[in-house]
Design an enzyme around this catalytic site. Structure first.
Site, short mmCIF file in Angstrom:
data_model
loop_
_atom_site.label_atom_id
_atom_site.label_comp_id
_atom_site.label_asym_id
_atom_site.label_seq_id
_atom_site.Cartn_x
_atom_site.Cartn_y
_atom_site.Cartn_z
N ASP A 16 0.85 -1.19 0.00
CA ASP A 16 0.00 0.00 0.00
C ASP A 16 0.89 1.25 0.00
OD1 ASP A 16 0.94 0.30 2.61
OD2 ASP A 16 -0.91 -0.44 3.52
N GLN A 17 0.29 2.42 0.19
CA GLN A 17 1.07 3.67 0.14
C GLN A 17 2.09 3.78 1.26
OE1 GLN A 17 -2.05 6.66 -0.05
NE2 GLN A 17 -1.61 6.97 -2.22
#
Length: 137
Positions: A16-17
Site C-alpha cells: 500500500d502507500q
C-alpha cells in the site's frame, strides 16, 4: 520432506502507500509455498488438473504477527499437517530476512473430480509420494 521453504522479495505492487504488504497478498504467498511443496514431490498443479483433479481452497486462516514491507526478503515455510484423505491440510509460517515471524497460517484444500465436481480421495500417485517422503524424511 517434512516441509518446504521458498524465498522471494516483496514487489512494490504488493504494497500500500505506506510500503506495507496488502493483507490479501498473503494468500498468494501461501499458494506459492503449496505449489513448490508439490513440485518438490515431483507433482504439479498442471499435472493434477490434466489428470482430472482440482484442489480448491475450502478454508484459509491467517494470524498476522508483524507486517511485511516493500523489498523485504520473505521466507515461506510450508508443512503438510497430516496424510491427506479427501482433504489436504497445510500449515505455514512466513518470516522476514531478520527471521522475525510475520504470519502463521493454515489452509485446507479438497480433492475434486473435475468431471463430476464431487470430492474424491487423494490420488494414489500423490499419496505414494507423500508416504515415501515421510518414510525417508
Amino acid at each position: 520432506m517434512v516441509f518446504n521453504e521458498i524465498s522471494f522479495r516483496v514487489r512494490y505492487s504488493e504494497t500500500d502507500q505506506m510500503g506495507v504488504v496488502y493483507h490479501g497478498n498473503y494468500a498468494q504467498y501461501l499458494e506459492m509455498g503449496r505449489v513448490e511443496w508439490l513440485r518438490q514431490l515431483g507433482i504439479s498443479y498442471k499435472h493434477m488438473e490434466e489428470s482430472g483433479v482440482m484442489l480448491p481452497v475450502i478454508s484459509l486462516h491467517i494470524d498476522f504477527k508483524k507486517s511485511a514491507k516493500y523489498d523485504d526478503l520473505l521466507l515461506v515455510r510450508t508443512r503438510l499437517k497430516k496424510a491427506p484423505l479427501v482433504k489436504i491440510d497445510f500449515d505455514y509460517k512466513i518470516f522476514n530476512e531478520n527471521k522475525e515471524l510475520l504470519i502463521e497460517a493454515s489452509t485446507t484444500l479438497a480433492f475434486i473430480d473435475m468431471k463430476t465436481d464431487r470430492p474424491i480421495k487423494c490420488p494414489d500417485y500423490l499419496m505414494k509420494k507423500i508416504l515415501k517422503e515421510y518414510q525417508d524424511g
